[in-house]
Motif scaffolding. Structure first.
Motif, short mmCIF file in Angstrom:
data_model
loop_
_atom_site.label_atom_id
_atom_site.label_comp_id
_atom_site.label_asym_id
_atom_site.label_seq_id
_atom_site.Cartn_x
_atom_site.Cartn_y
_atom_site.Cartn_z
N SER A 1 57.84 62.67 27.91
CA SER A 1 59.19 62.43 26.87
C SER A 1 59.16 63.47 25.98
N ALA A 2 60.21 63.83 25.57
CA ALA A 2 60.62 64.72 24.30
C ALA A 2 59.84 64.77 23.60
N GLY A 3 59.00 66.40 22.48
CA GLY A 3 58.58 66.10 21.44
C GLY A 3 57.27 66.90 22.07
N THR A 4 56.66 67.53 20.48
CA THR A 4 55.22 67.46 20.63
C THR A 4 54.20 67.45 20.67
N LYS A 5 52.90 67.61 22.04
CA LYS A 5 52.49 66.80 22.77
C LYS A 5 50.84 67.26 22.51
N ALA B 1 38.09 68.70 25.85
CA ALA B 1 39.30 70.29 25.73
C ALA B 1 41.01 69.62 25.81
N THR B 2 41.34 70.68 24.85
CA THR B 2 42.66 70.36 24.67
C THR B 2 43.98 71.05 24.34
N THR B 3 44.96 70.98 24.52
CA THR B 3 45.68 71.73 24.70
C THR B 3 47.78 71.24 24.28
N GLU B 4 48.08 71.83 23.10
CA GLU B 4 49.28 71.45 22.39
C GLU B 4 50.31 71.98 22.48
N PHE B 5 51.54 71.02 23.38
CA PHE B 5 52.55 71.84 24.11
C PHE B 5 53.87 70.98 23.91
N THR B 6 54.96 71.64 23.24
CA THR B 6 56.37 71.09 23.38
C THR B 6 57.55 70.80 24.41
N VAL B 7 57.37 69.54 24.54
CA VAL B 7 58.56 69.14 25.76
C VAL B 7 59.67 68.56 25.82
N PRO B 8 60.89 70.13 26.16
CA PRO B 8 61.98 69.84 25.29
C PRO B 8 63.32 68.70 25.83
N ALA B 9 63.84 67.98 25.68
CA ALA B 9 64.30 66.97 26.65
C ALA B 9 65.97 67.15 27.28
#
Length: 399
Positions: A254-258, A276-284
């Motif tokens: 789904s859209a949003g920062t994950k 381990a972690t990584t952060e990203f944003t999914v467009p809509a």
């Protein structure tokens, strides 16, 4: 008259002969008992026969039934894969006779982690503990324990049981082992180190490297760990996703920062304490607006599998956001592209999106607002301002 003196027999000889004569008078003529090798033999010396058994020792026999050791427990207990997460092992065992033997039972142990099996045994008692164990590499640890008859082991049943030459006993034909021939065996692997998890193929974003934007709602990351044969646990915003070593796709986000968190557990049960972690944003995905000015086209390369396009003038759509500063469009840029304008809530002025490029580029990212822009909440409006020229938009990122 001259007398010739007589020689005297030594007193010891006379006494021996007298004893022999006396024994012959008291006892019937018998032969030494035959050696036996039966399960009823417990002491490896047969009971004497006749009215005075202590003067007529029996022959040797061979106890055919050695005791057996039983491995009762291993502490800590290995898991289903045969691993423990400790550098110390304790083995508890016991022994029993399989016949009516009451001799003391002794034990011998082996403990090794080499490909070549040792030939020597070490005396041991239960429980036995081995400390400061190194982590297993290619060869696991092997523990063996065997029981033995402590009394019979000191006797060679083929030896003459009597030292008296006048009353000989008879040796047994064989001296079978007084030691358990099939030891109890346990194989254990030691692993005390926790694995470390890794995420590769994270998205690159020149605009915001610390918080990249994806151009897909089904990203693929390559997962790895410092150890092989580990199990993976993957969470995106507390939702569990199936994952494994190598390339793993996380579909239909789904859209949003994950935040993707990847943890691993090795076969010994050691868990990575710092996933381990990584952060990203999914467009809509931009939905098809009402009316007839826009049409939807499908493409396996498009974000969400489809995009909207038009060549008509004043074709509109809008997207709602909350506390938005950054806005980016995923769209098609081209030399003959039409004009697309946009404005934010409270702003009366329309701005022009830069969609023109020297070549056709699908899924191009066009930045409309950056992180330093003033935030807004509400509908962001879009409209075309050209006729007969294509405008194709796919997805929008608002954060």
């Amino acid at each position: 008259m001259t007398r010739t003196p007589r020689l005297r027999r030594p007193a010891t000889v006379t006494a021996a002969v007298s004893a022999a004569a006396l024994l012959g008078a008291l006892l019937p003529v018998t032969f030494a008992p035959a050696a036996v090798a039966a399960n009823g033999c417990l002491t490896e010396v047969e009971t004497g026969a006749g009215p005075i058994p202590f003067l007529q020792p029996g022959g040797r026999c061979d106890d055919q039934v050695p005791p057996e050791a039983t491995l009762e427990s291993i502490t800590p207990a290995p898991n289903a894969a045969g691993y423990i997460a400790s550098d110390s092992l304790t083995f508890t065992f016991s022994g029993t006779h399989l016949d009516e033997d009451e001799d003391v039972i002794g034990y011998e142990c082996q403990f090794y982690s080499t490909a070549a099996e040792p030939t020597s045994w070490t005396s041991c008692t239960s429980p036995v503990t081995y400390d400061d164990l190194a982590d297993t590499t290619s060869v696991p640890y092997t523990f063996k324990v065997r029981a033995f008859d402590a009394a019979d082991r000191q006797i060679d049943a083929t030896d003459d049981p009597s030292t008296n030459p006048f009353i000989p006993g008879s040796p047994a034909d064989t001296d079978l082992p007084d030691v358990q021939q099939t030891p109890e065996v346990a194989v254990v692997k030691v692993d005390t180190r926790a694995p470390q998890s890794y995420i590769f193929n994270t998205p690159y974003d020149a605009e915001t490297p610390e918080l990249p934007m994806l151009t897909t709602d089904s990203p693929t990351f390559r997962l790895a760990a410092s150890e092989g044969n580990v199990s993976y646990t993957c969470l995106i915003e507390d939702e569990v996703f199936p994952c494994s070593n190598g390339n793993t796709t996380f579909p239909d986000l789904s859209a949003g920062t994950k935040t993707l968190s990847v943890g691993t557990t090795d076969p010994a049960g050691n868990v990575d304490p710092d996933p381990a972690t990584t952060e990203f944003t999914v467009p809509a995905d931009i939905e098809l607006p009402k009316g007839r000015k826009w049409k939807e086209s499908t493409s396996r390369k498009a974000f969400g599998g489809s995009y909207i396009e038009t060549t008509q003038f004043n074709a509109r759509f809008s997207v709602r956001g909350t506390n938005v500063r950054e806005v980016r469009l995923i769209c098609t840029t081209r030399p003959d592209v039409g004009i697309l304008k946009y404005k934010t809530p409270g702003n009366p002025n329309w701005a022009k999106a830069k969609l023109k490029s020297k070549t056709i580029e699908r899924q191009a990212v066009v930045v409309l607002r950056n992180a330093s822009s003033k935030s807004f909440t509400g509908k962001m409006k879009f409209k075309t301002w050209s006729r007969g020229k294509p405008v194709a938009v796919d997805a929008i990122m608002m954060r």
